[in-house]
Enzyme design. Sequence first.
Site, PDB file in Angstrom:
ATOM      1  N   SER A  17       0.831  -1.203   0.000  1.00 12.15           N
ATOM      2  CA  SER A  17       0.000   0.000   0.000  1.00 12.15           C
ATOM      3  C   SER A  17       0.866   1.253   0.000  1.00 12.15           C
ATOM      4  CB  SER A  17      -0.904   0.020   1.232  1.00 12.15           C
ATOM      5  OG  SER A  17      -1.571   1.269   1.357  1.00 12.15           O
ATOM      6  N   TYR A  32      -1.829  -0.494  10.150  1.00 15.36           N
ATOM      7  CA  TYR A  32      -1.790  -1.019   8.778  1.00 15.36           C
ATOM      8  C   TYR A  32      -0.607  -0.413   8.019  1.00 15.36           C
ATOM      9  CZ  TYR A  32      -3.426  -2.164   4.057  1.00 15.36           C
ATOM     10  OH  TYR A  32      -3.518  -2.637   2.762  1.00 15.36           O
TER      11      TYR A  32
END
Length: 315
Positions: A172, A232
């Site tokens: 990501s 995350y």
Amino acid sequence: MGKKERAKERREKRMQEISILRTIPYSDHQRWWSTETIAVVTGGNRGIGFEISRQLAMHGMTVILTSRDVSVGLEAAKVLQEGGLNVAFHQLDVLDALSIKQFADWLLQNYGGLDILINNAGVNFNLGSSNSVEFAQMVIETNYYGTKNMTQAMIPLMKPSSAGARIVNVSSRLGKLNGRRNRVENVAFRGLLSNLDTLTEEAIDRMLSTFLHQVEDGSWETGGWPQLSTDYSVSKLAVNAYTRLMAKKFTDQPEGHKIYVNCYCPGWVKTAMTGFAGNVSAEVGADTGVWLALLPDQAVAVAGKFFAERREISF
């Protein structure tokens, strides 16, 4: 040649490489894979993992779709099989060492190994602007250690090939070191992760241990960590660093035994992980991962890179 000129030359060379990569089609004379090529996809029962499995199988190879949940994994594989695709299923929990070993033994016995590994399995418990670290331990264990443990278990099973084996880690942009909106403010860790010459697995482990200790004692908000989806983002920082580390190690192998490791950001995809609030379809989100896995052998020297929309982006 001065420092500025050398930097300009490197930028121009990189842009030329990217331009060439983006124009590479999957024509027959560049097709290095066959029905005998084995691709393993973790977390393949839904979302991006399911779509990567579908697209790889559409290219004519054998896909092993894995899922922690047997029933949903079998159903996902059945959907693809009914579409005429060569897809098999096996249960796999990337958090369970025994599950990984059982899968590795089964894969070796039934297929003799694999050619492509897509590390897709991951979790995120923050939606929208929420930024809880309540499940930070699980997020780190799944997204980073799950990826790492699967990679280490599969590397001995990678089949020798003139085209090279491939590992693609789904990551990501939230894990970028110097992102405009989500940068790592901790100078020490930013330096540690950006210097490939001194980067080690132990250093990554120390960073994650520090983060989890700060979560436990409540000091994480002042630790210089990314401010968006912090747990995350930290997990993907680690995945990106590990990608570069593994690429450096395995592209130095002899011809026929090279393993090309890259990572990519699928974008904000409309999946369960985003509460279906994303702006990109799973089909589009899967595309760059499939493209990286199937790069023809004249372009396969690409390793240790970070991509989005088939373009190289900075770490």
